[in-house]
Write an enzyme that holds these catalytic residues in place. Structure first.
Site, PDB file in Angstrom:
ATOM      1  N   ASN A  13      75.268 -18.782 -74.578  1.00 21.26           N
ATOM      2  CA  ASN A  13      75.063 -19.799 -75.605  1.00 21.26           C
ATOM      3  C   ASN A  13      74.358 -19.095 -76.758  1.00 21.26           C
ATOM      4  O   ASN A  13      73.168 -18.810 -76.677  1.00 21.26           O
ATOM      5  CB  ASN A  13      74.198 -20.936 -75.031  1.00 21.26           C
ATOM      6  CG  ASN A  13      73.791 -21.951 -76.087  1.00 21.26           C
ATOM      7  OD1 ASN A  13      74.316 -21.949 -77.198  1.00 21.26           O
ATOM      8  ND2 ASN A  13      72.849 -22.817 -75.739  1.00 21.26           N
ATOM      9  N   LYS A  15      73.659 -20.167 -79.640  1.00 26.09           N
ATOM     10  CA  LYS A  15      72.808 -21.049 -80.462  1.00 26.09           C
ATOM     11  C   LYS A  15      73.038 -20.745 -81.947  1.00 26.09           C
ATOM     12  O   LYS A  15      74.163 -20.461 -82.331  1.00 26.09           O
ATOM     13  CB  LYS A  15      71.336 -20.903 -80.033  1.00 26.09           C
ATOM     14  CG  LYS A  15      71.174 -21.067 -78.512  1.00 26.09           C
ATOM     15  CD  LYS A  15      69.751 -21.218 -78.067  1.00 26.09           C
ATOM     16  CE  LYS A  15      69.716 -21.363 -76.539  1.00 26.09           C
ATOM     17  NZ  LYS A  15      68.389 -21.661 -76.034  1.00 26.09           N
ATOM     18  N   HIS A  99      73.137 -30.083 -74.648  1.00 25.89           N
ATOM     19  CA  HIS A  99      72.079 -29.075 -74.545  1.00 25.89           C
ATOM     20  C   HIS A  99      70.731 -29.700 -74.891  1.00 25.89           C
ATOM     21  O   HIS A  99      70.645 -30.556 -75.771  1.00 25.89           O
ATOM     22  CB  HIS A  99      72.374 -27.888 -75.475  1.00 25.89           C
ATOM     23  CG  HIS A  99      71.468 -26.740 -75.192  1.00 25.89           C
ATOM     24  ND1 HIS A  99      70.212 -26.666 -75.732  1.00 25.89           N
ATOM     25  CD2 HIS A  99      71.611 -25.659 -74.400  1.00 25.89           C
ATOM     26  CE1 HIS A  99      69.620 -25.561 -75.275  1.00 25.89           C
ATOM     27  NE2 HIS A  99      70.451 -24.933 -74.472  1.00 25.89           N
ATOM     28  N   GLU A 101      68.343 -28.706 -76.590  1.00 20.23           N
ATOM     29  CA  GLU A 101      67.949 -28.608 -78.005  1.00 20.23           C
ATOM     30  C   GLU A 101      68.616 -29.704 -78.834  1.00 20.23           C
ATOM     31  O   GLU A 101      68.040 -30.210 -79.797  1.00 20.23           O
ATOM     32  CB  GLU A 101      68.276 -27.197 -78.537  1.00 20.23           C
ATOM     33  CG  GLU A 101      67.289 -26.178 -77.985  1.00 20.23           C
ATOM     34  CD  GLU A 101      67.849 -24.787 -77.784  1.00 20.23           C
ATOM     35  OE1 GLU A 101      68.888 -24.449 -78.376  1.00 20.23           O
ATOM     36  OE2 GLU A 101      67.235 -24.023 -77.014  1.00 20.23           O
ATOM     37  N   GLU A 171      69.637 -27.022 -66.533  1.00 21.53           N
ATOM     38  CA  GLU A 171      68.701 -26.265 -67.361  1.00 21.53           C
ATOM     39  C   GLU A 171      67.358 -26.980 -67.442  1.00 21.53           C
ATOM     40  O   GLU A 171      67.193 -27.908 -68.250  1.00 21.53           O
ATOM     41  CB  GLU A 171      69.269 -26.098 -68.778  1.00 21.53           C
ATOM     42  CG  GLU A 171      70.590 -25.362 -68.818  1.00 21.53           C
ATOM     43  CD  GLU A 171      70.783 -24.632 -70.144  1.00 21.53           C
ATOM     44  OE1 GLU A 171      70.948 -23.414 -70.112  1.00 21.53           O
ATOM     45  OE2 GLU A 171      70.745 -25.283 -71.199  1.00 21.53           O
ATOM     46  N   GLY A 177      64.233 -20.589 -73.183  1.00 23.32           N
ATOM     47  CA  GLY A 177      63.662 -19.812 -74.280  1.00 23.32           C
ATOM     48  C   GLY A 177      62.178 -19.538 -74.134  1.00 23.32           C
ATOM     49  O   GLY A 177      61.521 -19.104 -75.073  1.00 23.32           O
ATOM     50  N   SER A 217      66.104 -18.964 -69.344  1.00 22.74           N
ATOM     51  CA  SER A 217      65.541 -17.617 -69.222  1.00 22.74           C
ATOM     52  C   SER A 217      66.183 -16.808 -68.098  1.00 22.74           C
ATOM     53  O   SER A 217      65.512 -15.999 -67.460  1.00 22.74           O
ATOM     54  CB  SER A 217      64.017 -17.681 -69.064  1.00 22.74           C
ATOM     55  OG  SER A 217      63.435 -18.308 -70.204  1.00 22.74           O
TER      56      SER A 217
HETATM   57  P1  PGA Z   1      67.567 -19.030 -72.681  1.00 22.70           P
HETATM   58  O1  PGA Z   1      68.497 -20.254 -73.112  1.00 22.70           O
HETATM   59  O2  PGA Z   1      68.397 -18.177 -71.740  1.00 22.70           O
HETATM   60  O3  PGA Z   1      67.220 -18.327 -73.931  1.00 22.70           O
HETATM   61  O4  PGA Z   1      66.384 -19.616 -71.983  1.00 22.70           O
HETATM   62  C1  PGA Z   1      69.314 -20.889 -72.184  1.00 22.70           C
HETATM   63  C2  PGA Z   1      70.008 -22.053 -72.849  1.00 22.70           C
HETATM   64  O5  PGA Z   1      69.387 -22.691 -73.705  1.00 22.70           O
HETATM   65  O6  PGA Z   1      71.175 -22.366 -72.558  1.00 22.70           O
END
Ligand code: PGA
Length: 255
Positions: A13, A15, A99, A101, A171, A177, A217
């Site tokens: 992803n 982003k 997601h 976010e 998630e 993140g 992560s």
């Molecule tokens: P990250 O993001 O691996 O940077 O924690 C995962 C995601 O948001 O899908």
């Protein structure tokens, strides 16, 4: 992973990262590193403006390019949004929906996530449906209840036939993140819990065939332990999906 029963999917992803030129350079670097590694599907979900360049670079390889969101209406007065038909028209088969976010910063709810999911599935796309608890919910011991509710609301009205084109990405929001990863045991427990909810909705066979990824992560150092778990069928990777070497190590951990 239970590779006898379901497909392993390692998805990046991106982003809000990578211009078209940066995406091209990344895919060109990655292609030889993952060539022939066919035990998992490899997908990158890209910003809309970067999709075409990434597709061109990935052509003829085992890398597929998806989108990071899709609107539920077929067309109309929705400034800034993109429809499933538009994505299909440029050859996009995969799309992330829900997601955290999007839920946190852009007001998405289980209702809009469900509408987007149904629209993408009706257009013939495959959906990577994201869900997961926030830190306070895990600390309060209600993770299973939260993911059960999200699973039921987000998949409401999705047929058993359409479910074959759904991937769930579990998630935990506190792990995204942040460098904090769920332990393999936590990931396994919650992915198994989501699978039980899907079994209650669609039956055991459908639930056993469903790919459930872990995201939050995941990186080159922890992927092997997470992916070793029976109910963790892949990863949705943010930060580590921007670095070819790290992403390749995750693909290798899934082989
Ligand atoms: P990250 O993001 O691996 O940077 O924690 C995962 C995601 O948001 O899908």
């Amino acid at each position: 992973m239970n590779t006898a029963k379901r497909r392993t999917v390692i998805a990046g992803n991106w982003k809000m990262n990578f211009t078209p030129d940066q995406a091209t350079a990344f895919i060109n670097e990655l292609k030889p590193m993952v060539a022939g590694k066919d035990n998992c599907d490899i997908i990158f979900c890209a910003p809309y403006v970067t999709i075409a360049a990434a597709q061109a670079a990935a052509q003829g390889s085992n890398i597929k390019i998806g989108a990071e969101n899709v609107h539920f209406a077929p067309n109309g007065a929705y400034t800034g949004e993109v429809s499933a038909e538009m994505l299909k028209a440029i050859g996009v088969e995969y799309v992330i929906i829900g997601h955290s976010e999007r839920r946190q910063y852009f007001g998405e709810t289980d209702e809009t996530v469900n509408l987007r999911t149904k629209a993408a599935l009706a257009a013939g796309m495959t959906v990577i449906l994201c869900l997961g608890e926030v830190k306070e919910q895990r600390l309060a011991g209600i993770t299973d209840e939260v993911v059960a509710m999200q699973t039921k609301l987000d998949l409401a009205g999705v047929s058993a036939e359409e479910l074959k084109r759904v991937i769930i990405a579990y998630e935990p929001v506190w792990a995204i993140g942040t460098g904090l990863t769920a332990t393999p045991e936590q990931a396994e427990e919650t992915c198994a819990s989501i699978r039980r909810v899907v079994a209650s909705m669609y039956g055991n066979d459908a639930a056993e065939a469903l790919t459930i990824q872990y995201g939050g992560s995941m990186n080159d150092a922890n992927a092997a332990d997470l992916l070793a778990k029976t109910n963790v069928d892949g990863g949705l990777i943010g930060g580590a999906s921007l670095v070819a070497k790290k992403f390749t190590a995750i693909v290798d951990a899934a082989q």
